[in-house]
Every structure is written in structure tokens, then in C-alpha cells.
Design a protein around this motif. Structure first.
Motif, short mmCIF file in Angstrom:
data_model
loop_
_atom_site.label_atom_id
_atom_site.label_comp_id
_atom_site.label_asym_id
_atom_site.label_seq_id
_atom_site.Cartn_x
_atom_site.Cartn_y
_atom_site.Cartn_z
N ASN A 54 0.98 -1.09 0.05
CA ASN A 54 -0.13 0.08 -0.02
C ASN A 54 0.74 0.96 0.03
N ARG A 55 2.06 1.31 -0.12
CA ARG A 55 3.19 2.27 -0.28
C ARG A 55 2.55 3.40 -1.17
N ASP A 56 2.59 2.75 -2.33
CA ASP A 56 2.15 3.27 -3.72
C ASP A 56 0.33 4.20 -3.52
N MET A 57 -0.10 4.16 -2.05
CA MET A 57 -1.25 4.80 -2.07
C MET A 57 -1.24 5.98 -1.39
N GLY A 58 0.18 6.61 -1.20
CA GLY A 58 -0.04 7.80 0.28
C GLY A 58 -0.13 7.24 1.16
N GLY A 59 -0.43 9.03 1.80
CA GLY A 59 -0.66 8.62 3.27
C GLY A 59 0.11 8.00 3.64
N LEU A 64 -1.36 -0.39 7.84
CA LEU A 64 -1.99 -0.86 8.41
C LEU A 64 -1.91 -2.62 7.97
N LYS A 65 -1.08 -2.64 7.81
CA LYS A 65 -0.32 -4.80 7.43
C LYS A 65 -0.23 -4.67 8.85
N ALA A 66 0.12 -3.27 9.66
CA ALA A 66 0.19 -4.16 11.22
C ALA A 66 -1.03 -4.53 11.43
N PHE A 67 -2.27 -4.68 10.77
CA PHE A 67 -3.37 -5.59 11.58
C PHE A 67 -3.07 -7.16 10.98
N ASP A 68 -2.43 -7.64 9.80
CA ASP A 68 -2.21 -9.09 9.61
C ASP A 68 -1.42 -9.00 10.69
N LYS A 69 -1.88 -10.52 10.82
CA LYS A 69 -1.14 -11.23 12.65
C LYS A 69 0.28 -11.79 12.20
N ASP A 70 0.72 -11.99 10.84
CA ASP A 70 1.94 -12.39 10.77
C ASP A 70 3.05 -11.10 10.59
N VAL A 71 2.32 -9.85 10.83
CA VAL A 71 3.74 -9.02 10.33
C VAL A 71 3.71 -8.48 12.46
N TYR A 114 -11.00 7.21 15.57
CA TYR A 114 -9.43 6.69 16.29
C TYR A 114 -8.73 7.51 14.67
N CYS A 115 -7.54 8.05 16.05
CA CYS A 115 -6.94 8.63 15.37
C CYS A 115 -5.25 7.46 15.62
N GLY A 116 -4.93 7.37 13.84
CA GLY A 116 -3.94 6.88 13.29
C GLY A 116 -2.60 7.11 14.67
N SER A 117 -2.51 8.32 15.51
CA SER A 117 -1.11 8.81 15.72
C SER A 117 -0.51 7.90 16.97
N GLY A 147 -8.84 11.43 7.41
CA GLY A 147 -7.55 10.42 7.39
C GLY A 147 -7.30 8.95 5.86
N THR A 148 -6.67 8.83 6.25
CA THR A 148 -6.46 7.73 4.98
C THR A 148 -6.30 6.64 6.32
N ASP A 149 -5.32 5.31 6.65
CA ASP A 149 -5.37 4.60 7.28
C ASP A 149 -6.55 5.16 7.85
N GLN A 150 -6.42 5.75 9.23
CA GLN A 150 -7.19 5.61 10.15
C GLN A 150 -8.79 5.89 10.21
#
Length: 201
Positions: A54-59, A64-71, A114-117, A147-150
Motif C-alpha cells: 500500500n505504499r503506492d497509495m500515499g498517506g 494497515l499491514k500491522a493488523f495482519d497477524k503475521d506482521v 480513531y486517530c492513527g497517531s 484521514g487515510t488508514d484511520q
């Protein structure tokens, strides 16, 4: 990383690490996820390469990948991420030492919940945030939030998750602190969200 008209760099990472060690008595690791040269840093206990998802999406969609249990397992069984525009002013043990498996700073721009900070979780606790994310379709679905991820996190999870706010000592610089000559008595953290560099204030 560059945000707004200034850059967050090595010194911001180092300052945050020092303040975490000063104001948290719990046993923790300071983990940095970055695309900077790891040899530049002293404070982090571990440094992980920033993934490309998702880096190419900006913001901030990349987070969001932190929500993946593997990461999440790479980050730890229980983790909390903090933006580099946060200044810690008091003990923050209570922001980590509780029974909730997901939590966030309450966003100060309603209706965004929610705030992504500041977001924390037990690894994999809200796997649906990652599994259901469909990139640009999801961005459009969450456009009613700021916002984006939030925005996607709020859209995906709804409004009933645990949040921390002023009653817990977490304050917005712009909304709560900027015009006050002294910090609130219970203040443990000030978030400099938006176009404000905390090192100049």
C-alpha cells in the motif's frame, strides 16, 4: 519520512525513544519500522524494514499491514505504534497496561472515531482491518471519515472500540494545549497532529 513542510528524521526517532524509556516503567522494546539506514539509529532495540504493501497509495495506508497477524508477530504479541510528532510528558504505563486487545487515541475531528497517531493491539486482534482492505475501493468506502488508514480503521471497526483521551492524559496540541500557558495536570502525552513540528514549539 516527509510530512507537510518538514521532515521527521533520525533525531525525532531518538528523542521519542529517550522519552519512552523515561516515562514508561513497563518492560518493552522500542521497535522502529523504517526505510532509513538502520546504522543511523541508537535508541531502537530492533529495526524492521518498511514493507511495500500500500505504499503506492500515499498517506498512511502502509500502516494497515500491522493488523495482519503475521506482521504483528514481528512487532510483538502486544504493541502500540506512535507517530513521531508525539511528545511524552508523563508516565504512560496505563496506555499499555490494561485488558483491552485494541485501543486508540480518540480522534479530535468527529465523526472520525480513531486517530492513527496512537494505536495499539494484541497481534491479530482486528485481523479484519487487513483482510477486508481492498485498496482504492476501501478508500472510497471510508471517505466519510478524515484521514487515510484511520478512516478505513474507523469504517471497518465502527465506533465502539476502546479510546484514550484527555481524561487519560492524552492531549492534542492544536485543540487543547497551544493556547494554554501550562500543561494540564494529568497530561502524559501531547500529539502534534497536522502541520505542526513539535521541535519548533
Amino acid at each position: 519520512t516527509k510530512r507537510h513542510n518538514y521532515e521527521y528524521g533520525v533525531e525525532h526517532v531518538e528523542k521519542l525513544g529517550r522519552s519512552l524509556r523515561k516515562h514508561c516503567t513497563l518492560d518493552f522494546e522500542y521497535v522502529l519500522v523504517t526505510d532509513y539506514d538502520p546504522s543511523l539509529f541508537k535508541e531502537p532495540n530492533r529495526i524492521l524494514p518498511l514493507w511495500d504493501d500500500n505504499r503506492d497509495m500515499g498517506g498512511c495506508y502502509v500502516r494497515l499491514k500491522a493488523f495482519d497477524k503475521d506482521v504483528g508477530e514481528m512487532l510483538g504479541k502486544r504493541f502500540m505504534w506512535l507517530d513521531l510528532d508525539i511528545v511524552i510528558t508523563g508516565n504512560i504505563d496505563h496506555l499499555l497496561n490494561h485488558e483491552y486487545d485494541f485501543w486508540s487515541w480518540v480522534d479530535v475531528n468527529p465523526p472520525t472515531p480513531y486517530c492513527g497517531s496512537l494505536i495499539g493491539m494484541d497481534a491479530g486482534a482486528r485481523q479484519q482491518v487487513w483482510d477486508k482492505f481492498k485498496r482504492y475501493d476501501s478508500r472510497a468506502a471510508a471517505k466519510h471519515y478524515i484521514g487515510t488508514d484511520q478512516a478505513w480503521i474507523g469504517h471497518c471497526l465502527g465506533k465502539n472500540e476502546k479510546t484514550f483521551g484527555r481524561e487519560d492524559g492524552v492531549y492534542s496540541y492544536k485543540k487543547h494545549v497551544k493556547r494554554s500557558p501550562v500543561l494540564p495536570e494529568n497530561c502524559c502525552m501531547v500529539v502534534f497532529h497536522g502541520n505542526v513540528d513539535p521541535s519548533t514549539e
